[in-house]
Write an enzyme that holds these catalytic residues in place. Sequence first.
Site, PDB file in Angstrom:
ATOM      1  N   THR A  13      62.605  49.149  72.761  1.00  0.00           N
ATOM      2  CA  THR A  13      63.766  50.172  73.484  1.00  0.00           C
ATOM      3  C   THR A  13      64.607  49.376  74.637  1.00  0.00           C
ATOM      4  O   THR A  13      65.620  49.392  74.441  1.00  0.00           O
ATOM      5  CB  THR A  13      62.875  51.475  73.722  1.00  0.00           C
ATOM      6  OG1 THR A  13      62.381  51.823  72.807  1.00  0.00           O
ATOM      7  CG2 THR A  13      63.910  52.374  74.116  1.00  0.00           C
ATOM      8  N   ALA A  33      78.829  39.428  89.035  1.00  0.00           N
ATOM      9  CA  ALA A  33      77.888  38.092  89.347  1.00  0.00           C
ATOM     10  C   ALA A  33      78.341  37.081  89.811  1.00  0.00           C
ATOM     11  O   ALA A  33      77.682  36.158  90.590  1.00  0.00           O
ATOM     12  CB  ALA A  33      76.996  37.933  88.371  1.00  0.00           C
ATOM     13  N   ARG A  45      57.759  39.409  69.027  1.00  0.00           N
ATOM     14  CA  ARG A  45      56.927  39.162  67.876  1.00  0.00           C
ATOM     15  C   ARG A  45      57.432  39.836  66.633  1.00  0.00           C
ATOM     16  O   ARG A  45      56.842  39.572  65.543  1.00  0.00           O
ATOM     17  CB  ARG A  45      55.602  39.920  68.474  1.00  0.00           C
ATOM     18  CG  ARG A  45      55.023  39.196  69.462  1.00  0.00           C
ATOM     19  CD  ARG A  45      53.639  39.408  69.961  1.00  0.00           C
ATOM     20  NE  ARG A  45      53.370  38.428  70.748  1.00  0.00           N
ATOM     21  CZ  ARG A  45      52.299  38.688  71.699  1.00  0.00           C
ATOM     22  NH1 ARG A  45      51.790  39.762  71.796  1.00  0.00           N
ATOM     23  NH2 ARG A  45      51.899  37.679  72.678  1.00  0.00           N
ATOM     24  N   LYS A 103      56.151  48.480  85.321  1.00  0.00           N
ATOM     25  CA  LYS A 103      55.379  48.778  86.550  1.00  0.00           C
ATOM     26  C   LYS A 103      54.178  48.882  86.433  1.00  0.00           C
ATOM     27  O   LYS A 103      53.542  48.752  87.730  1.00  0.00           O
ATOM     28  CB  LYS A 103      55.868  50.327  86.552  1.00  0.00           C
ATOM     29  CG  LYS A 103      55.572  51.358  85.356  1.00  0.00           C
ATOM     30  CD  LYS A 103      56.676  51.371  84.389  1.00  0.00           C
ATOM     31  CE  LYS A 103      56.269  51.863  83.222  1.00  0.00           C
ATOM     32  NZ  LYS A 103      57.278  52.478  82.214  1.00  0.00           N
ATOM     33  N   GLY A 185      61.871  57.120  72.316  1.00  0.00           N
ATOM     34  CA  GLY A 185      61.675  55.812  73.058  1.00  0.00           C
ATOM     35  C   GLY A 185      61.345  56.171  74.610  1.00  0.00           C
ATOM     36  O   GLY A 185      61.368  55.389  75.263  1.00  0.00           O
ATOM     37  N   GLU A 188      55.387  55.946  76.949  1.00  0.00           N
ATOM     38  CA  GLU A 188      54.755  54.620  76.843  1.00  0.00           C
ATOM     39  C   GLU A 188      53.980  54.383  75.572  1.00  0.00           C
ATOM     40  O   GLU A 188      53.676  55.332  74.782  1.00  0.00           O
ATOM     41  CB  GLU A 188      53.588  54.782  77.915  1.00  0.00           C
ATOM     42  CG  GLU A 188      54.236  54.780  79.386  1.00  0.00           C
ATOM     43  CD  GLU A 188      55.133  53.735  79.751  1.00  0.00           C
ATOM     44  OE1 GLU A 188      54.685  52.392  79.662  1.00  0.00           O
ATOM     45  OE2 GLU A 188      56.171  54.123  80.027  1.00  0.00           O
ATOM     46  N   LYS A 203      54.090  53.800  89.265  1.00  0.00           N
ATOM     47  CA  LYS A 203      55.616  53.909  89.900  1.00  0.00           C
ATOM     48  C   LYS A 203      55.311  54.248  91.529  1.00  0.00           C
ATOM     49  O   LYS A 203      55.911  53.759  92.385  1.00  0.00           O
ATOM     50  CB  LYS A 203      56.586  54.935  89.376  1.00  0.00           C
ATOM     51  CG  LYS A 203      56.838  54.623  87.866  1.00  0.00           C
ATOM     52  CD  LYS A 203      57.445  55.579  86.924  1.00  0.00           C
ATOM     53  CE  LYS A 203      57.712  54.863  85.675  1.00  0.00           C
ATOM     54  NZ  LYS A 203      58.235  56.064  84.725  1.00  0.00           N
TER      55      LYS A 203
END
Length: 433
Positions: A13, A33, A45, A103, A185, A188, A203
């Site tokens: 995602t 930038a 993968r 995180k 999405g 976890e 977090k």
Amino acid sequence: MKPVKVGICGLGTVGGGTFNVLKRNADEITRRAGRHIIVEEIGARRDNPAIDTKGTQITRDIFAVATNPEIDIVVELIGGYDVARDLVLTAIENGKHVVTANKALIAEHGNEIFEAAQKKNVMVAFEAGVAGGIPIIKAIREGLSANKINWLAGIINGTGNFILTEMKEKGRDFDDVLKEAQELGYAEADPTFDVEGIDAAHKLTILSSIAFGIPLQFNKAYTEGISKITTEDVQYAEELGYRIKHLGVSRRTEQGVELRVHPTLIPEKALLANVNGVMNAVVVDGDAVGQTLYYGAGAGAEPTASAVVADIVDVVRTMTADRDNRVPHLAFQPGSLSDHPVLPVEQTETAYYLRMQALEQPGVLAKITSILGEKGINIEAIIQKETSEEQVPVIILTQTVQEQKMNEAIAEIEAFEGISGSVTRIRVEHLDG
Ligand code: HSE
């Protein structure tokens, strides 16, 4: 100037979102930038059929990205602990800067990772790890650097907030909403991380470190999930003028730092009480600025990609700076972290909502209030529901008290024969000082 070459590891995602945002907004990003940013290689993968990666080199070996001599910045978006840790340490060892949305990795292995990065004079950026698209790390680490931070509190898990909101507003079933959050999405890989508060505790661990200048100490965070919240409690909370939210709270006290994630009653008029769906929000209270509020999407492909790409831009802007002239990873210079302890939850202080089933007999309420009184616990409000049953629900709101005192009072109340079953306890925060 030479373009900066990025390697993205993970094309799920967030990886997919990052690839798309970098491609779609390439011109705007370059103007910011000062250099072109190109995706040199993707390590994944498996393919993501939703992402058009035509023209970009793809490898199944994510470690090949971390060692690719062409690559300047490795973007770790595979999630998890062990492989991600090895990948990031390999990238650092090979002199790459790292951007991650992970995180769990930072909360658990951040101290080690930052030390390795300092030694190799590279940056590790992790804005996307906390509160999705909200630039909360940047706000605390840079925007509030004049302040002594007093406390922060936030809704920092989008999935949990989405579930609580749908349950409250549409009466939907817990499992049904969780399934939708997974399809969108938000959740976890292991959704118990969302509903049991582990993700929020990761977090919060990061936020409290950068707010108070303490090392990352995830193992000391108190974590309680939302899976035991009942519709009764949601309704009683409403009657009392509160909403139940899954909050992360971290407060500096003289004794130490409170670090806790749990369902919390907050006043319905508080801004946080009105943060719904997948949205996240964090309130930060600083001694100079007072309260500040940060709000936005806490999960999802492009909101999270927004933070990942902002980190890439940040890294590009300061790539040539010496490590001592960059913003420190944990906001405070590495040698200036404090050893102010993280307090065990028994030593934290908060107000409480208590719900219990009392026998409909004279003296029962008096006994309960006297147990609380003997522990020095002030009662703020009390509701006893009219019923024809033998047992009656009693709901009590208390003033602020140390958790240890409340544990003792609850143990005594539960031992009292006028009470049946256990006492439901939900912490209450007024978020006003
Ligand atoms: N599972 C997380 C959430 C994703 O729902 O907030 C963003 O960190």
